[in-house]
Write an enzyme that holds these catalytic residues in place. Sequence first.
Site: not given
Length: 463
Positions: A256, A431-433
């Site tokens: 994401p 990567d927003h994770r």
Amino acid sequence: MTQEIRVPEVSDGVTKGQVIGLSVAVGDRVEVDQTLLELETDKAVVALPSPFTGEITEILVAAGDEVAIGQVVMAGVPEGESADRAPAAAAPEKPEPPSATPSARQPEPPSEPAGRKTAATATAAKASAAAATADAGQAEAHPALPPPRTAATAPQDVPPASPLVRRFARELGVDIHAVRGSGPGGRISEQDVREFVKQALAGRADAGAVVAHASGGAGQRPLPDFTKWGDIEREPLSQVRKIIADNMAYAWATAPRVTQDDKADITAVEGFRLDFNRKAPAADKLTMTAILLKITAAALRVFPAVNSSLDLAAGELIRKRYVHIGVAVDTPAGLLVPVIRDVDRKGLATLARELNATAAKTRERRLTPADLEGGTFTISNLGGIGGTHFTPIVYAPQVAILGVSRAEMEPVWDGREFQPRLRLPLSLSYDHRAIDGADGARFLRWICAALEQPLLLMMEDEQ
Ligand code: CAO
């Protein structure tokens, strides 16, 4: 004594490649290390060097063939020695089924003396290859050997289909493993692949297995018949393009992504760069990408989460204590990302020289697979071409990438008047994770501040 020439190990995980061109012909005299053929693997184009000075007496593959690591592709006679066998084609031995004698085609352990690789081994291997191709109804096809049974190409992994049928399936985007063969022993024919596609389109088979390879597993809807609207031409995808498609689709589907933009005032840094280049030889030319390498490496030491990978299976974030930065290079074959190692430990002059050499090596396709491995972060500078902003895709399993657009002179208000300043647009995708928005913004701001005040680089303690 005749010596077999095999495809050597090129890199971890690489088990096969495609011959993209032969550099020698039968009867050619070659020097040790001279390129015999070029092989395109999942990771790069690699040259197969001659293991000896001497003469090439046999060539067992042709351009376009898929070959496995350890496979015999040529034979030759080292200088001062004499051939110890008749040409393989003239001395066929009783062929054995490919599955019955895997050991005949396995790469021999490196400790064995070269002389043990006898003509009989090559002849038997070649004969069994002929049997395999004849079995598939292609007796007239070139005499390429089937892949050796290495751990990575164990029998259960190799679909019972000829290379031509496998290629046909690949071209249609069909995962050959999903096709049921109607021939003896489950052998898959071209007709089986066609039938599979028909069923998939009619909804009776696993349509997800169609185009799974070409689209990185994400699936693709059937295409319309474009010829209804005009002329078209079809061009086979190169290996590099397929890998790019696969990597991009994987990263897009799994990470994401957020892209954060900022701008750095590089007026002073650019002045230093131009000054430096007036005295520097071409090979040492200092470019904005080299400066960004240096500053980004320092930022990665300050923000270790950006220099990491996610291991969701283990529920862990893997922080790397090394800083190896990939640099996106635009080549005629497509995008390649060679890795500059230990960037945090190198001075700017060394980085500039190394980057120039690496970019040239990449464009000339002289990279080894190892040159493309191990990156912890990537920089993609499109500013030499143009653009004001873009949203790079994170190069999984890395968690962030810095996109660089074209620096432009802009009027900047200093509180009293507008000043002409050179401003560099930077876009950080992450990567927003793994990275929160605030940390992404802080990381990018740190880079901008260091570009504006390079002395900041000296303010941080060594980690
Ligand atoms: N803004 C303004 N000018 C820039 C610039 C920028 N961001 N980046 C480079 N330039 C200028 C350089 O200063 C140089 O000009 P001079 O010759 O006058 O000094 C010129 O553009 C060409 O630079 P370069 O390309 O030779 O050198 P580089 O080290 O900056 O870049 C490389 C090297 C390999 C990154 C670049 O050549 C390249 O291939 N870029 C494309 C990367 C790409 O395709 N990315 C897309 C990937 S998808 O995310």
